[in-house]
Design a protein around this motif. Structure first.
Motif, PDB file in Angstrom:
ATOM      1  N   ASP A 119     -27.001  16.360  -6.806  1.00  0.00           N
ATOM      2  CA  ASP A 119     -28.011  17.071  -6.070  1.00  0.00           C
ATOM      3  C   ASP A 119     -27.437  18.214  -5.400  1.00  0.00           C
ATOM      4  O   ASP A 119     -27.399  18.286  -4.175  1.00  0.00           O
ATOM      5  N   ALA A 123     -33.730  15.799   2.418  1.00  0.00           N
ATOM      6  CA  ALA A 123     -34.991  16.353   3.102  1.00  0.00           C
ATOM      7  C   ALA A 123     -35.945  15.588   3.740  1.00  0.00           C
ATOM      8  O   ALA A 123     -35.993  14.334   3.448  1.00  0.00           O
ATOM      9  N   LYS A 139     -35.531  23.698  -0.428  1.00  0.00           N
ATOM     10  CA  LYS A 139     -34.175  23.589  -0.723  1.00  0.00           C
ATOM     11  C   LYS A 139     -33.825  24.281  -2.242  1.00  0.00           C
ATOM     12  O   LYS A 139     -32.691  24.597  -2.481  1.00  0.00           O
ATOM     13  N   ILE A 183     -31.542  17.837  -1.905  1.00  0.00           N
ATOM     14  CA  ILE A 183     -32.965  17.313  -1.309  1.00  0.00           C
ATOM     15  C   ILE A 183     -32.874  15.947  -0.934  1.00  0.00           C
ATOM     16  O   ILE A 183     -34.099  15.747  -0.410  1.00  0.00           O
ATOM     17  N   ALA A 184     -32.229  15.139  -1.130  1.00  0.00           N
ATOM     18  CA  ALA A 184     -32.207  13.736  -0.631  1.00  0.00           C
ATOM     19  C   ALA A 184     -32.048  13.685   0.756  1.00  0.00           C
ATOM     20  O   ALA A 184     -32.682  12.704   1.219  1.00  0.00           O
ATOM     21  N   THR A 194     -41.594  17.136   1.454  1.00  0.00           N
ATOM     22  CA  THR A 194     -41.726  17.567   0.117  1.00  0.00           C
ATOM     23  C   THR A 194     -41.568  18.990   0.169  1.00  0.00           C
ATOM     24  O   THR A 194     -40.828  19.741  -0.648  1.00  0.00           O
ATOM     25  N   PHE A 236     -35.939  12.353  -4.349  1.00  0.00           N
ATOM     26  CA  PHE A 236     -36.733  12.468  -3.302  1.00  0.00           C
ATOM     27  C   PHE A 236     -38.163  11.655  -3.632  1.00  0.00           C
ATOM     28  O   PHE A 236     -38.618  11.989  -4.756  1.00  0.00           O
ATOM     29  N   GLU A 294     -39.814  20.735   2.360  1.00  0.00           N
ATOM     30  CA  GLU A 294     -38.509  20.950   2.570  1.00  0.00           C
ATOM     31  C   GLU A 294     -37.669  20.800   1.409  1.00  0.00           C
ATOM     32  O   GLU A 294     -36.809  21.800   1.269  1.00  0.00           O
ATOM     33  N   ALA A 295     -38.004  19.826   0.602  1.00  0.00           N
ATOM     34  CA  ALA A 295     -37.197  19.515  -0.627  1.00  0.00           C
ATOM     35  C   ALA A 295     -37.482  20.862  -1.508  1.00  0.00           C
ATOM     36  O   ALA A 295     -36.490  21.320  -2.372  1.00  0.00           O
ATOM     37  N   TYR A 304     -33.983  20.001 -11.663  1.00  0.00           N
ATOM     38  CA  TYR A 304     -35.096  19.327 -10.919  1.00  0.00           C
ATOM     39  C   TYR A 304     -36.203  19.535 -11.782  1.00  0.00           C
ATOM     40  O   TYR A 304     -36.461  20.507 -12.256  1.00  0.00           O
TER      41      TYR A 304
END
Length: 271
Positions: free
Chosen positions: A115, A122, A131, A119-120, A125, A210, A127-128, A189
């Motif tokens: 990762d 975050a 990132k 994002i884990a 969504t 996520f 924010e993920a 990702y």
């Protein structure tokens, strides 16, 4: 008690009456998403429908955008897709006679176990996705006008990011399985529907990083192609399928389909 029995019996009577107007051995063409095919859902529920009605369903698995194009040309009898705004526009423009809710699942963001974008942690969504863009780590996009691609583009926009033309943004132009293979191969990702991910075997170092945000909700709808615009559409047979998949029997078949003990799709009351 009698009224309750009749209420339960009515959907079956309607389905039976519709099926009686269909010729024995008839088939319909259903343009649908790669997610319903890749997840194994159709392989489970369509034999149940075919046994109940004698109607064969020939599935053309495409991204939602391409499926809608097939419907506009009249090259299918019905659609089962997952991009609500585009579905409603399709009906409003006269290409579809009507749309009904069928089921839902959700999207997940998968990526390399390390990762690198973090994002884990975050909180949303948006924010993920922000990132991922800031990290410069590879992201594999379907880039095929599918429902998944449309959702992805909404998430980039909400995050205030434009990935187009960026070196880290990898466009597969293909379905979910091929895009997951790309992500696994380059450590990228990607956004996937949960059903396709559950059925995907070549995960290598990928894992779900996520999930669970309400923004990842993913509803599916069924549409009858408008027989006024395309008179050759097999209206009675297609409506037999629509009536079944939105009935208690269809909902039960959808709910009963599990992969590795996990239910992948959840019925929605037809509207």
């Amino acid at each position: 008690m009698a009224s309750g029995f009749l209420k339960r019996l009515l959907p079956a009577l309607i389905l039976s009456a519709t099926a009686m107007s269909v010729q024995a051995g008839e088939s319909i063409t259903l343009a649908s998403t790669t997610s319903t095919e890749n997840s194994g859902l159709f392989g489970y529920i369509l034999p149940i429908f075919e046994k109940a009605t004698g109607i064969q369903v020939k599935v053309v698995a495409l991204g939602t955008g391409q499926a809608l194009d097939v419907g506009k040309r009249g090259d299918a009898d019905a659609l089962l897709v997952h991009d609500r705004a585009k579905e409603e526009a399709f009906v409003a423009e006269g290409f579809g006679a009507y749309r009904k809710d069928v089921m839902y699942n959700d999207f997940v963001v998968v990526g390399p176990a390390a990762d690198p974008a973090g994002i884990a942690a975050a909180k949303s969504t948006d924010e993920a996705f922000g990132k991922i863009a800031d990290s410069g780590n590879a992201f594999a996009s379907r880039a095929d006008r599918s429902g998944t691609h449309s959702a992805e583009m909404r998430f980039w926009k909400a995050a205030g990011k434009n990935p187009e033309g960026q070196a880290w943004y990898k466009a597969s132009g293909s379905g979910m399985g091929a895009t997951l293979n790309m992500a696994a191969g380059v450590g990228a990702y990607t956004l996937s529907d949960r059903g396709s991910w559950a059925n995907f075997k070549n995960r290598q170092d990928l894992k779900i990083l996520f999930q669970g945000d309400p923004a990842l909700y993913n509803p599916y709808g069924v549409i009858l192609i408008n027989p006024v615009k395309h008179p050759h559409v097999k209206k009675a047979a297609a409506e037999s399928f629509i009536n079944w998949i939105t009935s208690e029997a269809g909902h039960q078949a959808i709910a009963d389909y599990k992969l590795h003990g996990e239910q992948l799709f959840f019925p929605l009351k037809a509207k």
